[in-house]
Enzyme design. Structure first.
Site, short mmCIF file in Angstrom:
data_model
loop_
_atom_site.label_atom_id
_atom_site.label_comp_id
_atom_site.label_asym_id
_atom_site.label_seq_id
_atom_site.Cartn_x
_atom_site.Cartn_y
_atom_site.Cartn_z
N LYS A 70 58.99 -14.86 47.96
CA LYS A 70 60.41 -14.71 47.69
C LYS A 70 61.12 -16.04 47.71
CE LYS A 70 64.38 -12.59 49.91
NZ LYS A 70 64.85 -11.88 51.07
N LYS A 80 58.58 -16.82 52.40
CA LYS A 80 60.00 -16.68 52.10
C LYS A 80 60.65 -18.05 52.26
CE LYS A 80 64.25 -14.35 53.45
NZ LYS A 80 64.85 -13.24 54.23
C1 PBG Z 1 67.52 -10.98 55.46
C2 PBG Z 1 67.22 -10.93 54.00
C3 PBG Z 1 67.77 -11.75 53.01
C4 PBG Z 1 67.30 -11.26 51.79
C5 PBG Z 1 66.45 -10.20 52.08
N1 PBG Z 1 66.40 -10.02 53.46
C6 PBG Z 1 68.76 -12.84 53.09
C7 PBG Z 1 68.43 -14.04 53.89
O1 PBG Z 1 67.30 -14.28 54.29
O2 PBG Z 1 69.38 -14.78 54.15
C8 PBG Z 1 67.69 -11.79 50.44
C9 PBG Z 1 67.56 -10.84 49.30
C10 PBG Z 1 68.28 -11.24 48.06
O3 PBG Z 1 68.89 -12.33 47.96
O4 PBG Z 1 68.26 -10.44 47.12
N2 PBG Z 1 66.53 -11.41 56.30
#
Ligand code: PBG
Length: 324
Positions: free
Chosen positions: A249, A196
């Protein structure tokens, strides 16, 4: 002109093209993310995600039934916690009677076969808007992992099929797997957000849940988008620690990473087509600069072609309708 090989032969008609298409999308490929809020009869359109809503549980259940009737097998749940429940420990995250836990139970009750996946990270519950516990301005790893373990057990107890840790702390997959085993949750899966990245494309999501970091950014835990080897390392470690599905992601700016991770692990790989990727297509379509339906199918097909077995996308419902 004499040609030994004419590649256009395989492109000459819709029938031939569909016979030789290597990548075919289906409803089985999609995970639909859902934003859930307290209250009744609430349906809030997220300003930076036109056409996408945050709903109270009653409306969410109606949506779940529709998704199921379209053939979508899986949802990924996110909740919006009211400010008065937020603190630095994130303890509301493992309240067995919290909104997430009530939602899991209600969904499994309404549509038992729907595969319920839950976001595991502290940000919706954190007064700092960070995914972990903050000490002296630092997001501390090991105490956060303990909190994530509690949170995961609470989701498993409520009936979640998969917990999906999105926090990027070190060692959390192993710790969660061990706790699930010790507590006899031997059927609960883990979809690890392994690679991520610290990405600007999460902006609209943070609007949806009011979960922007209160200070700094997430770069001490989410990955640097300059890096590739790190993604493979993260995926391999999560595979060893007991993850069932490995996630990359965001998706479209990371197609190379999806492919490399797919080639490196012996597990299904999912990709998260995130909120900013949704917003970009919506915005261009609204301006009349892109054909939305075509952009959706091309984007999702490219993510699958890159190696994603599953795609979490806000276009899940639209895509299934377009495919049928
Ligand atoms: C939180 C989380 C996030 C997303 C999924 N889980 C945001 C972040 O890490 O700040 C993002 C999903 C999206 O942008 O569609 N941990």
């Amino acid at each position: 002109m004499y040609l030994q090989r004419r590649n256009r032969i395989l492109r000459q008609s819709p029938s031939i093209r569909s016979m030789v298409a290597e990548t075919v999308l289906s409803a089985n490929d999609f995970i639909a993310p859902l934003f859930i809020d307290e209250g009744k009869n609430i349906e809030f359109e997220i300003p930076s995600m036109p056409g996408y809503y945050r709903r109270s549980l009653d409306g969410t259940l109606i949506e779940i039934k529709e998704l199921w009737s379209l053939g979508i097998k899986s949802v990924l749940l996110f909740i919006k916690a009211p400010d008065e429940l937020k603190d630095n420990t994130g303890k509301e995250a493992w309240n067995d009677d919290g909104l997430m836990q009530r939602s899991i139970k209600a969904i499994k009750n309404a549509v038992p076969e729907m595969v319920v996946m839950t976001d595991v990270a502290l940000d919706p519950y954190s007064s700092f808007g960070h995914d972990g516990i903050v000490e002296n301005g630092e997001i501390v790893n090991d105490p956060t992992v303990e909190a994530l373990v509690r949170m995961s057990l609470s989701h498993a107890k409520a009936g979640a099929d998969f917990v999906a840790p999105s926090d990027m702390m070190d060692g959390r997959i192993g710790a969660i797997r061990e706790a699930l085993e010790q507590n006899n949750f031997t059927k609960t899966g883990i979809m690890a957000y392994s690679a991520k990245y610290a990405s600007c494309f999460y902006g609209p999501f943070r609007d949806a849940l009011d979960s922007s970091p209160g200070f700094g950014d997430k770069k001490t835990y989410q990955m640097d988008y300059a890096n590739r080897l790190e993604a493979i390392k993260e995926a391999e470690i999560d595979e060893d620690e007991g993850a069932d599905i490995i996630m990359v992601k965001p998706a479209m700016a990371y197609l190379d990473i999806i492919r490399e991770v797919k080639n490196s692990v012996s597990l299904p790989v999912s990709a998260y087509h995130v909120s900013g990727e949704y917003a970009m297509i919506k915005a261009a379509a609204k301006m009349g600069w892109l054909n939305e339906d075509k952009a959706v199918l091309e984007s999702l097909t490219s993510i699958k072609r890159a190696g994603a077995d599953l795609i979490a996308t806000y276009f899940a419902k639209d895509a299934v309708k377009l495919l049928s």
